[in-house]
Design a protein around this motif. Structure first.
Motif, short mmCIF file in Angstrom:
data_model
loop_
_atom_site.label_atom_id
_atom_site.label_comp_id
_atom_site.label_asym_id
_atom_site.label_seq_id
_atom_site.Cartn_x
_atom_site.Cartn_y
_atom_site.Cartn_z
N VAL A 154 0.87 -1.18 0.00
CA VAL A 154 0.00 0.00 0.00
C VAL A 154 0.91 1.23 0.00
O VAL A 154 1.61 1.50 0.98
CB VAL A 154 -0.93 0.03 1.23
CG1 VAL A 154 -1.79 1.30 1.22
CG2 VAL A 154 -1.83 -1.21 1.25
N VAL A 177 0.99 5.28 -0.33
CA VAL A 177 0.14 6.46 -0.22
C VAL A 177 0.94 7.68 -0.68
O VAL A 177 2.05 7.93 -0.19
CB VAL A 177 -0.36 6.66 1.22
CG1 VAL A 177 -1.16 7.95 1.33
CG2 VAL A 177 -1.23 5.47 1.63
N ILE A 213 1.29 11.64 -0.88
CA ILE A 213 0.84 12.86 -0.22
C ILE A 213 1.62 14.04 -0.80
O ILE A 213 2.63 13.86 -1.48
CB ILE A 213 1.03 12.79 1.31
CG1 ILE A 213 2.52 12.71 1.69
CG2 ILE A 213 0.26 11.61 1.91
CD1 ILE A 213 2.81 12.91 3.17
N LYS A 261 0.39 14.50 -7.97
CA LYS A 261 -0.01 13.19 -7.43
C LYS A 261 -1.10 12.53 -8.29
O LYS A 261 -0.97 11.38 -8.69
CB LYS A 261 -0.54 13.33 -5.99
CG LYS A 261 0.39 14.03 -5.04
CD LYS A 261 -0.19 14.13 -3.63
CE LYS A 261 -1.51 14.85 -3.53
NZ LYS A 261 -1.43 16.29 -3.86
N GLU A 321 -7.87 10.50 -4.43
CA GLU A 321 -8.56 11.33 -3.44
C GLU A 321 -10.00 10.86 -3.21
O GLU A 321 -10.95 11.62 -3.39
CB GLU A 321 -8.52 12.81 -3.87
CG GLU A 321 -7.09 13.31 -4.03
CD GLU A 321 -6.97 14.83 -3.97
OE1 GLU A 321 -7.87 15.47 -3.42
OE2 GLU A 321 -5.98 15.34 -4.48
N LEU A 327 -12.77 5.00 4.43
CA LEU A 327 -11.38 4.67 4.76
C LEU A 327 -11.27 3.30 5.41
O LEU A 327 -10.30 2.58 5.18
CB LEU A 327 -10.79 5.74 5.68
CG LEU A 327 -10.58 7.12 5.05
CD1 LEU A 327 -9.99 8.08 6.08
CD2 LEU A 327 -9.69 7.06 3.81
N GLU A 382 -8.97 0.32 4.26
CA GLU A 382 -8.02 -0.30 5.20
C GLU A 382 -8.13 -1.82 5.17
O GLU A 382 -7.12 -2.54 5.12
CB GLU A 382 -8.29 0.22 6.61
CG GLU A 382 -7.31 -0.30 7.64
CD GLU A 382 -7.60 0.23 9.03
OE1 GLU A 382 -7.04 -0.34 9.99
OE2 GLU A 382 -8.38 1.19 9.17
N VAL A 397 -2.62 5.12 -3.41
CA VAL A 397 -3.67 6.00 -2.89
C VAL A 397 -3.17 7.44 -2.84
O VAL A 397 -2.14 7.72 -2.21
CB VAL A 397 -4.10 5.57 -1.46
CG1 VAL A 397 -5.24 6.46 -0.96
CG2 VAL A 397 -4.49 4.10 -1.43
N THR A 446 -4.18 10.89 -1.26
CA THR A 446 -5.12 11.33 -0.23
C THR A 446 -4.53 12.46 0.59
O THR A 446 -3.31 12.65 0.65
CB THR A 446 -5.51 10.16 0.70
OG1 THR A 446 -6.53 10.59 1.59
CG2 THR A 446 -4.31 9.67 1.51
N ALA A 501 -2.91 7.52 6.07
CA ALA A 501 -1.56 7.22 5.57
C ALA A 501 -0.69 6.63 6.68
O ALA A 501 0.03 5.65 6.48
CB ALA A 501 -0.92 8.48 5.00
N ALA A 554 -0.54 2.78 5.31
CA ALA A 554 0.50 2.71 4.27
C ALA A 554 1.66 1.82 4.68
O ALA A 554 2.09 1.84 5.84
CB ALA A 554 1.01 4.11 3.95
N VAL A 575 5.01 5.76 2.40
CA VAL A 575 4.46 7.08 2.12
C VAL A 575 5.41 7.79 1.16
O VAL A 575 6.63 7.81 1.38
CB VAL A 575 4.30 7.91 3.41
CG1 VAL A 575 3.83 9.33 3.08
CG2 VAL A 575 3.30 7.24 4.36
#
Length: 253
Positions: free
Chosen positions: A35, A37, A39, A46, A175, A189, A193, A204, A206, A212, A216, A219
């Motif tokens: 996973v 994420v 940011i 992104k 998003e 969420l 998860e 993802v 977000t 996150a 995640a 990240v």
């Protein structure tokens, strides 16, 4: 859970719109079951990066590989390219900010239309699997309702179920909670998860930092079209190395 095998690979990825360079040479591997994420501030690239993965945006330069196959192979004929992209998009589900449900179809019909029409799944089997997915995301009681009668959070759960109906190998989330009322965010969420903990490969985008931190494996902080920093949630949130990362986290603090 990272199994070590890169499922999605981005190599020196660039995206320009005229003189504006949105992605400035992105290198990123996403491993099977991981996973990741993304940011960063608005306008950092992104969502463009995510949309390039399944070719909703055509990269200006660089390579995208999915399961070791070159996605943006310019040597393919137009017909071969369309055929490949259609097959690839069934393996890479995408959930958007604004749901994109068919308003004239019921919830159940929204979920069964792709498996029956694109994959030739028997309608009864597709219906049974759709009901199973709706139960999983907590909206089975809405199966005969039209999208216009759903809340934003319910629509997004249906959109996730619809993407999962094709049994994808990876999921992209752009998003997915930003258009939702605050009280709707937690339910969506939690569905994401549980999907991540089941071993689904996920990318993802977000603004939900707590998600996150919690979900995640990795990240990735982006700014101005570049990856500035990446690492585990503990590394990026707890001990960021780059001034730009520290500034961003302080600003959203």
């Amino acid at each position: 859970m990272n199994t070590g095998k890169a499922q999605i690979q981005l190599k020196s990825l660039h995206k320009r719109y005229g003189a504006l360079e949105v992605l400035k040479g992105i290198d990123l591997d996403v491993h099977k079951g991981e996973v990741v994420v993304l940011i960063g501030p608005s306008g950092s690239g992104k969502s463009t990066l995510l949309r390039c993965v399944n070719m909703l945006e055509e990269p200006s330069a660089g390579q995208i590989l999915f399961q070791d196959q070159l996605v943006n192979d310019r040597k393919r004929s137009h017909r071969a390219r369309e055929r490949y992209l259609n097959a690839m998009r069934m393996k890479v589900g995408m959930v958007f900010q604004h749901f994109n449900l068919f308003p004239h179809l019921t919830v159940l019909e929204n979920i069964t239309i792709a498996p029956t029409q694109l994959q030739g799944v028997d309608p009864r089997q597709a219906r049974a699997e759709a009901e199973e997915l709706l139960a999983k995301v907590g909206v089975l009681d809405k199966r005969d309702v039209y999208p216009g009668n759903l809340s934003g959070g319910q629509k997004q759960r249906v959109a996730i179920a619809r993407a999962l109906a094709l049994k994808p190998d990876a999921m992209l989330f752009d998003e997915p909670t930003s258009a939702l009322d605050p009280e709707m965010v937690g339910g969506v969420l939690s569905v994401m998860e549980s999907l991540g903990s089941s071993g689904m490969t996920m990318m993802v985008v977000t603004h939900e930092m707590r998600f996150a931190e919690k979900v995640a494996d990795r990240v990735v902080f982006m700014a101005d079209g570049n990856i500035v920093e990446q690492g585990t949630p503990a590394q990026v949130f707890g001990a960021p190395q780059q001034p730009r990362t520290r500034q961003f986290l302080a600003d959203i603090g």
